[in-house]
Design an enzyme around this catalytic site. Structure first.
Site, PDB file in Angstrom:
ATOM      1  N   SER A 155     -14.094  15.352  -7.317  1.00 25.45           N
ATOM      2  CA  SER A 155     -15.538  15.021  -7.532  1.00 25.45           C
ATOM      3  C   SER A 155     -15.905  14.258  -8.876  1.00 25.45           C
ATOM      4  O   SER A 155     -15.683  15.009  -9.980  1.00 25.45           O
ATOM      5  CB  SER A 155     -16.379  16.236  -7.198  1.00 25.45           C
ATOM      6  N   LYS A 181     -14.877  11.227  -4.759  1.00 24.14           N
ATOM      7  CA  LYS A 181     -16.078  11.417  -4.380  1.00 24.14           C
ATOM      8  C   LYS A 181     -17.074  10.980  -5.773  1.00 24.14           C
ATOM      9  O   LYS A 181     -16.814  11.817  -6.782  1.00 24.14           O
ATOM     10  CB  LYS A 181     -16.409  12.956  -3.986  1.00 24.14           C
ATOM     11  N   LEU A 182     -18.005  10.347  -5.463  1.00 18.92           N
ATOM     12  CA  LEU A 182     -18.902   9.650  -6.556  1.00 18.92           C
ATOM     13  C   LEU A 182     -20.220  10.471  -6.436  1.00 18.92           C
ATOM     14  O   LEU A 182     -20.743  10.382  -5.267  1.00 18.92           O
ATOM     15  CB  LEU A 182     -19.302   8.427  -6.758  1.00 18.92           C
ATOM     16  N   ASP A 209     -22.000  11.689  -2.922  1.00 20.25           N
ATOM     17  CA  ASP A 209     -22.782  12.938  -3.006  1.00 20.25           C
ATOM     18  C   ASP A 209     -24.007  12.759  -3.593  1.00 20.25           C
ATOM     19  O   ASP A 209     -24.154  12.386  -4.857  1.00 20.25           O
ATOM     20  CB  ASP A 209     -21.687  14.162  -3.439  1.00 20.25           C
ATOM     21  N   ASN A 211     -26.632  15.357  -3.416  1.00 22.40           N
ATOM     22  CA  ASN A 211     -27.426  16.573  -3.802  1.00 22.40           C
ATOM     23  C   ASN A 211     -28.644  16.561  -3.441  1.00 22.40           C
ATOM     24  O   ASN A 211     -29.481  17.036  -4.447  1.00 22.40           O
ATOM     25  CB  ASN A 211     -27.012  16.871  -5.204  1.00 22.40           C
ATOM     26  N   GLU A 234     -22.876  12.482   1.509  1.00 19.74           N
ATOM     27  CA  GLU A 234     -23.151  13.902   1.702  1.00 19.74           C
ATOM     28  C   GLU A 234     -24.265  14.340   1.094  1.00 19.74           C
ATOM     29  O   GLU A 234     -25.102  13.755   0.091  1.00 19.74           O
ATOM     30  CB  GLU A 234     -22.130  14.653   0.648  1.00 19.74           C
ATOM     31  N   ASP A 259     -24.089  19.610   3.053  1.00 19.34           N
ATOM     32  CA  ASP A 259     -23.414  20.685   2.397  1.00 19.34           C
ATOM     33  C   ASP A 259     -24.624  21.688   2.100  1.00 19.34           C
ATOM     34  O   ASP A 259     -24.691  22.793   2.881  1.00 19.34           O
ATOM     35  CB  ASP A 259     -22.926  19.918   0.915  1.00 19.34           C
ATOM     36  N   LYS A 283     -18.550  25.309   2.098  1.00 19.18           N
ATOM     37  CA  LYS A 283     -18.520  26.322   0.786  1.00 19.18           C
ATOM     38  C   LYS A 283     -18.383  27.578   1.045  1.00 19.18           C
ATOM     39  O   LYS A 283     -19.700  28.022   1.610  1.00 19.18           O
ATOM     40  CB  LYS A 283     -19.389  25.835  -0.397  1.00 19.18           C
ATOM     41  N   GLY A 311     -16.460  22.431  -3.490  1.00 15.63           N
ATOM     42  CA  GLY A 311     -16.122  23.133  -4.580  1.00 15.63           C
ATOM     43  C   GLY A 311     -17.180  23.624  -5.616  1.00 15.63           C
ATOM     44  O   GLY A 311     -18.265  22.609  -5.281  1.00 15.63           O
TER      45      GLY A 311
HETATM   46  O1  NPG Z   1     -14.535  20.311  -7.690  1.00 15.87           O
HETATM   47  O2  NPG Z   1     -15.171  22.142  -7.554  1.00 15.87           O
HETATM   48  C1  NPG Z   1     -15.640  20.997  -7.686  1.00 15.87           C
HETATM   49  C2  NPG Z   1     -16.824  20.594  -7.627  1.00 15.87           C
HETATM   50  C3  NPG Z   1     -17.080  19.739  -6.683  1.00 15.87           C
HETATM   51  O3  NPG Z   1     -19.094  18.257  -6.933  1.00 15.87           O
HETATM   52  C4  NPG Z   1     -18.708  19.330  -6.715  1.00 15.87           C
HETATM   53  N1  NPG Z   1     -19.324  20.267  -6.620  1.00 15.87           N
HETATM   54  O4  NPG Z   1     -22.688  19.604  -5.008  1.00 15.87           O
HETATM   55  O5  NPG Z   1     -20.627  19.932  -4.250  1.00 15.87           O
HETATM   56  C5  NPG Z   1     -21.234  19.820  -5.270  1.00 15.87           C
HETATM   57  C6  NPG Z   1     -20.932  20.039  -6.638  1.00 15.87           C
HETATM   58  C7  NPG Z   1     -21.466  21.121  -7.434  1.00 15.87           C
HETATM   59  C8  NPG Z   1     -21.176  21.163  -8.614  1.00 15.87           C
HETATM   60  C9  NPG Z   1     -22.275  21.991  -6.869  1.00 15.87           C
HETATM   61  C10 NPG Z   1     -21.993  22.172  -9.627  1.00 15.87           C
HETATM   62  C11 NPG Z   1     -22.798  23.110  -7.598  1.00 15.87           C
HETATM   63  C12 NPG Z   1     -22.703  23.067  -8.837  1.00 15.87           C
END
Ligand code: NPG
Length: 389
Positions: A155, A181-182, A209, A211, A234, A259, A283, A311
């Protein structure tokens, strides 16, 4: 709503009635882990992980768990300090009042406490580790893993410039990552994706992604991503907007992956039935634990929906458990199961190292990793011990 089939998780076999260890004390350890580089998403910038570790001391050994809640409630409503509070004052008292509680019994024991899935998942991880170590069985075997190594993606946070983004992506591809993943947000999306697609070629597995940074009014704008042949987009909309995602899905050719919205197997079944997503990011922390994560997997598998493992910047503890989960059959897309050095200079377990774009699934008992107590101690900011009453 269709209730998903609930598979039965037996107590881990191994020592008959003694397979359920008795927990004598719980150590809650807060550690501060500096990240190798700031990680920017549409909800904020992180430079350090404030991690809550759960260490169980039982009559048959120890168990470790990790809470994936972040320091700030930006990704979800949970956050580290809140998780510690709810664990100390609401969850552990309900468990420690009983003699022996198996990992598979935790969900019902903790059901009177609503929500707080990340806090519950941290306890479940520790209980599974304790119980499976005592039984001499790996989490991967217990969950039903079918592969010994998993394809890894990475990511990539929102970069200051397009040039910086291209260099970062090139560096990860050199390391062997199999999918990029961007992170995107309004204004830092179409042209960034175009630059990476043009720079890296049509064969790169590329996904984005958001969010939850967009609204349904952005549908035409998001449809401009369709020309880049992305694996998925995502969580474009807020977590509560399942119907909004279903409407958006009808306006895009890029598959929608959820997600934040997927908080349980029941919600996953509903989202799929509504047409809100064609792919699911699993997750375990977000859904309350590995057993519910397994149920989300099963719901998706029976409906022909591919899944991948998300993750949350986990230490080696959570990373080990995620790899066990990602070895299940329906995890057909590379996950955010990156190597330890993606985030940390020094991990608190043996580091996970990328080999040909893959990580090995731990095979040892429990989570299959050993916690380096000296490293944990050097990073500790707070330590609380709770003994059985
Ligand atoms: O590789 O552990 C990893 C992080 C992957 O981008 C990632 N996580 O939204 O999925 C997500 C994001 C995240 C990061 C979520 C920090 C919550 C806190």
């Amino acid at each position: 709503m269709n209730q998903p089939a609930t598979p039965v998780f037996p107590a881990p076999a191994g020592r008959g009635a003694r397979a359920v260890p008795r927990v004598e004390a719980v150590e809650l350890v807060r550690i501060a882990m500096p990240l190798v580089a700031p990680f920017r998403t549409s909800f904020g910038v992180q430079t350090e992980r404030d991690v809550l570790l759960v260490h169980l001391l039982g009559d048959a050994g120890e168990g470790w768990g990790e809470c994936v809640a972040m320091q700030e409630p930006g990704y979800s409503s949970e956050y580290t300090e809140g998780a510690q509070q709810v664990i100390e004052h609401h969850l552990l008292p309900r468990i420690l009042a009983r003699d022996r509680v198996g990992a598979a019994e935790l969900e019902s024991a903790l059901a009177p406490v609503r929500g707080h899935r990340m806090a519950k998942a941290a306890l479940e991880m520790a209980w599974l580790d304790l119980e499976l170590r005592a039984a001499g069985r790996s989490l991967a075997a217990y969950l039903g893993a079918v592969r010994s190594e998993v394809d890894c993606g990475v990511s990539v946070g929102i970069a200051a410039t397009t040039q910086e983004l291209l260099e970062t992506v090139a560096g990860y591809l050199d390391q062997g990552y199999r999918r990029i993943k961007l992170k995107i947000e309004p204004g830092l999306d179409i042209e960034r994706v175009r630059a990476v697609r043009e720079g890296c070629g049509p064969d790169l597995l590329l996904q984005v992604d958001a969010n939850a940074a967009y609204t349904l009014d952005d549908a035409d704008h998001l449809a401009r991503l369709d020309e880049f042949n992305l694996v998925l987009i995502e969580q474009p909309l807020p977590e509560e907007e399942l119907l909004g995602h279903a409407k958006l899905a009808r306006r895009l050719t890029t598959p929608i992956c959820l997600d934040e919205s997927i908080t349980s197997a029941a919600v996953a079944a509903e989202a799929i039935e509504m047409g809100a997503c064609g792919i699911v990011n699993i997750k375990p922390g977000r859904v309350g634990g590995y057993l519910e994560a397994r149920r989300v997997h099963d719901v998706c598998a029976t409906r022909g929906v591919p899944v991948w493992c998300g993750g949350m910047l986990e230490t080696g503890i959570g990373r080990a458990a995620n790899l066990a989960l990602a070895a299940l059959p329906d995890f057909t897309l590379p996950g955010d199961t990156s190597a330890s050095d993606r985030y940390f200079h020094q991990d608190i377990t043996e580091p996970f190292v990328l080999e040909n774009g893959r990580l090995r699934v731990p095979t040892g008992p429990g989570l299959g990793v050993e916690v380096r107590r000296d490293v944990v101690d050097s990073l500790t900011t707070r330590r609380t011990v709770i003994r059985r009453p």
